[in-house]
Scaffold this active site. Structure first.
Site, PDB file in Angstrom:
ATOM      1  N   GLU A 200      -6.674   4.514   7.863  1.00 47.29           N
ATOM      2  CA  GLU A 200      -6.587   5.998   7.679  1.00 47.29           C
ATOM      3  C   GLU A 200      -7.832   6.665   7.039  1.00 47.29           C
ATOM      4  O   GLU A 200      -8.128   7.771   7.410  1.00 47.29           O
ATOM      5  CB  GLU A 200      -5.457   6.045   6.762  1.00 47.29           C
ATOM      6  CG  GLU A 200      -4.012   6.041   7.557  1.00 47.29           C
ATOM      7  CD  GLU A 200      -3.016   5.299   6.735  1.00 47.29           C
ATOM      8  OE1 GLU A 200      -2.902   5.468   5.673  1.00 47.29           O
ATOM      9  OE2 GLU A 200      -2.136   4.881   7.339  1.00 47.29           O
TER      10      GLU A 200
ATOM     11  N   LYS B 163       0.070   4.420  -0.361  1.00 50.88           N
ATOM     12  CA  LYS B 163      -0.516   5.443   0.464  1.00 50.88           C
ATOM     13  C   LYS B 163      -0.291   6.714  -0.437  1.00 50.88           C
ATOM     14  O   LYS B 163      -0.126   6.694  -1.826  1.00 50.88           O
ATOM     15  CB  LYS B 163      -0.050   5.819   1.767  1.00 50.88           C
ATOM     16  CG  LYS B 163      -0.092   4.447   2.467  1.00 50.88           C
ATOM     17  CD  LYS B 163       0.067   4.539   4.138  1.00 50.88           C
ATOM     18  CE  LYS B 163       0.078   3.271   4.850  1.00 50.88           C
ATOM     19  NZ  LYS B 163       0.016   3.451   6.258  1.00 50.88           N
TER      20      LYS B 163
ATOM     21  N   HIS C 126      -9.321   1.108   4.925  1.00 46.10           N
ATOM     22  CA  HIS C 126      -8.388   1.259   5.386  1.00 46.10           C
ATOM     23  C   HIS C 126      -8.370   2.251   6.700  1.00 46.10           C
ATOM     24  O   HIS C 126      -9.501   2.804   6.687  1.00 46.10           O
ATOM     25  CB  HIS C 126      -7.200   1.924   4.496  1.00 46.10           C
ATOM     26  CG  HIS C 126      -5.746   1.867   5.118  1.00 46.10           C
ATOM     27  ND1 HIS C 126      -5.383   2.744   5.890  1.00 46.10           N
ATOM     28  CD2 HIS C 126      -4.833   0.958   4.664  1.00 46.10           C
ATOM     29  CE1 HIS C 126      -4.022   2.404   6.466  1.00 46.10           C
ATOM     30  NE2 HIS C 126      -3.722   1.184   5.781  1.00 46.10           N
TER      31      HIS C 126
ATOM     32  N   GLY D 218       2.357   1.767  10.827  1.00 41.39           N
ATOM     33  CA  GLY D 218       3.595   2.949  10.766  1.00 41.39           C
ATOM     34  C   GLY D 218       4.292   3.274  11.948  1.00 41.39           C
ATOM     35  O   GLY D 218       4.545   4.485  12.284  1.00 41.39           O
TER      36      GLY D 218
ATOM     37  N   ASN E 154       0.954  -1.005  -0.107  1.00 45.22           N
ATOM     38  CA  ASN E 154       0.089   0.071  -0.093  1.00 45.22           C
ATOM     39  C   ASN E 154       0.882   1.168   0.007  1.00 45.22           C
ATOM     40  O   ASN E 154       1.328   1.793   0.951  1.00 45.22           O
ATOM     41  CB  ASN E 154      -0.750  -0.057   1.254  1.00 45.22           C
ATOM     42  CG  ASN E 154      -1.710   1.200   1.399  1.00 45.22           C
ATOM     43  OD1 ASN E 154      -1.844   2.151   0.467  1.00 45.22           O
ATOM     44  ND2 ASN E 154      -2.301   1.452   2.594  1.00 45.22           N
TER      45      ASN E 154
ATOM     46  N   GLU F  47      -5.505  -5.326  10.498  1.00 44.68           N
ATOM     47  CA  GLU F  47      -4.532  -4.160  10.698  1.00 44.68           C
ATOM     48  C   GLU F  47      -4.783  -3.590  12.082  1.00 44.68           C
ATOM     49  O   GLU F  47      -5.637  -2.610  12.091  1.00 44.68           O
ATOM     50  CB  GLU F  47      -4.345  -3.260   9.766  1.00 44.68           C
ATOM     51  CG  GLU F  47      -4.187  -3.749   8.142  1.00 44.68           C
ATOM     52  CD  GLU F  47      -3.567  -2.779   7.291  1.00 44.68           C
ATOM     53  OE1 GLU F  47      -2.585  -2.974   6.805  1.00 44.68           O
ATOM     54  OE2 GLU F  47      -4.144  -1.592   7.040  1.00 44.68           O
TER      55      GLU F  47
ATOM     56  N   SER G 118       3.473  -2.672  10.633  1.00 46.18           N
ATOM     57  CA  SER G 118       4.826  -2.657  10.568  1.00 46.18           C
ATOM     58  C   SER G 118       5.288  -4.153  10.219  1.00 46.18           C
ATOM     59  O   SER G 118       6.272  -4.650  11.031  1.00 46.18           O
ATOM     60  CB  SER G 118       5.154  -2.324  12.018  1.00 46.18           C
ATOM     61  OG  SER G 118       4.875  -0.846  12.206  1.00 46.18           O
TER      62      SER G 118
HETATM   63  C1  PEP Z   1      -0.503  -0.202   5.941  1.00 51.70           C
HETATM   64  O1  PEP Z   1      -0.503   1.003   5.445  1.00 51.70           O
HETATM   65  O2  PEP Z   1      -1.962  -0.654   5.748  1.00 51.70           O
HETATM   66  C2  PEP Z   1       0.353  -0.569   6.814  1.00 51.70           C
HETATM   67  C3  PEP Z   1       0.242  -1.825   7.562  1.00 51.70           C
HETATM   68  O3  PEP Z   1       1.344   0.346   7.033  1.00 51.70           O
HETATM   69  P1  PEP Z   1       2.858  -0.122   7.573  1.00 51.70           P
HETATM   70  O4  PEP Z   1       3.353  -1.308   7.140  1.00 51.70           O
HETATM   71  O5  PEP Z   1       3.747   1.125   7.313  1.00 51.70           O
HETATM   72  O6  PEP Z   1       2.599  -0.389   9.180  1.00 51.70           O
END
Ligand code: PEP
Length: 250
Positions: free
Chosen positions: A96, A11, A94, A172, A9, A166, A212
Site C-alpha cells: 500500500e 493498517k 508495504h 485484502g 498489520n 505479499e 488473506s
Molecule cells: C497485509 O496488510 O499485509 C495483508 C496481508 O492483508 P490481508 O491479510 O488483509 O490480506
C-alpha cells in the site's frame, strides 16, 4: 532454526482506545504462543498499545517511517519518535505504501538503512502485482525489490531484517496464493538472499507470507519449508481470529 512470526498489520484501523482494547483482548490469547507475535498499530495508536503490552511477549511494530530523522517533513514520523515509544520493528515497503503512496525501491532502501542505523529491526515487504504474475514476472519483481531494498546492507545488518512476501493480488482480496505457489517464491527469495549475502544469512532470515491469511488456511501455508510466519491484515483485527493464528497447529 528459524522461529515463526505471526504479525498483525492493523493498517488504518482502530482509534487509540479501540487499539488498546484489542491489545488487551489479544494478550491472554497469545501469551503461550510458541511463535513470535507482533502487532503494528497506526502511529497514533502506538502509545496506547505500548502501555497495554509492556512486559508481554508481543513485539511492537510500526507500519512505516520517514526517510529523515527530523526536520521539515510535514506529516511524517521519524525513527527517533518510534524508538522513544518502544517500537522494535518497522514494516517498510508495504504494497500500500508502494502502490498508493508511490514509494520507490530507492526510498524504501533509504528507510531500511536509517531504521537499522538507529537500532530498529525491519520487516521488508515485497510482492508482485497481478499483471506482473500473469506476465510470468513474479520472481523478477521480488528479486528487484530485494536487491534494491537491501542494497548497501552487510551480513550483520541482515540479522535485523525480516522479509514479508505479499503478492499484491492476494492482499485484502480473499485470494490466497496456494501454499505451493507461495513456497516457490519464498524459496526463490531465499536463494536471492543467499546470492546477495551468503547461504547462512539466507537460512537465518525469517520470510513471512502475507495475503488473506486466515485461521482456516494458516496451517497449510506454514507447513511449507520456506514460509516462516504470516503478516496478516484483516484477520488480525479481532482477538479470536488473531489468537487462533498465533496458536496455529504446528
Ligand atoms: C497485509 O496488510 O499485509 C495483508 C496481508 O492483508 P490481508 O491479510 O488483509 O490480506
Amino acid at each position: 532454526m528459524r522461529e515463526y512470526l505471526i504479525a498483525g498489520n492493523w493498517k488504518m484501523n482502530k482509534t487509540p482506545s479501540e487499539a488498546a482494547a484489542l491489545a488487551k483482548e489479544i494478550l491472554p490469547l497469545v501469551k503461550n504462543s510458541t511463535s513470535k507475535v507482533m502487532v503494528a498499530p497506526s502511529f497514533v495508536c502506538i502509545p496506547a498499545v505500548a502501555e497495554v503490552i509492556k512486559g508481554s511477549n508481543i513485539i511492537l511494530a510500526a507500519q512505516n517511517m520517514a526517510t529523515a530523522t527530523e526536520g521539515a517533513h510535514t506529516g511524517e514520523t521519524s525513527v527517533l519518535m518510534l524508538k522513544e515509544l518502544g517500537v522494535e520493528v518497522v514494516i517498510l515497503g508495504h504494497s500500500e505504501r508502494r502502490h498508493i503512496y508511490g514509494e520507490t525501491n530507492e526510498m524504501i532502501n533509504e528507510k531500511v538503512k536509517l531504521a537499522l542505523a538507529n537500532g530498529l529491526k525491519v520487516d521488508l515487504c515485497i510482492g508482485e502485482l497481478l499483471e506482473e504474475r500473469e506476465a510470468g514476472k513474479a520472481e523478477a519483481v521480488c528479486y528487484e525489490q530485494l536487491e534494491k531494498g537491501l542494497a548497501g546492507l552487510s551480513k550483520a545488518d541482515m540479522a535485523n531484517v525480516m522479509i514479508a512476501y505479499e503478492p499484491v493480488w492476494a492482499i485484502g482480496t480473499g485470494k490466497t496464493a496456494t501454499p505451493a505457489d507461495a513456497e516457490a517464491i519464498h524459496a526463490a527469495c531465499r536463494g536471492k538472499i543467499a546470492q546477495l549475502f551468503d547461504e547462512a544469512t539466507a537460512q537465518a532470515t525469517n520470510i513471512q507470507y502475507g495475503g488473506s491469511v486466515k485461521p482456516d488456511n494458516v496451517k497449510e501455508l506454514m507447513a511449507m519449508e520456506n514460509i516462516d510466519g504470516g503478516l496478516i491484515g484483516g484477520a488480525s483485527l479481532t482477538a479470536p481470529s488473531f489468537g487462533a493464528l498465533a496458536n496455529f497447529d504446528k
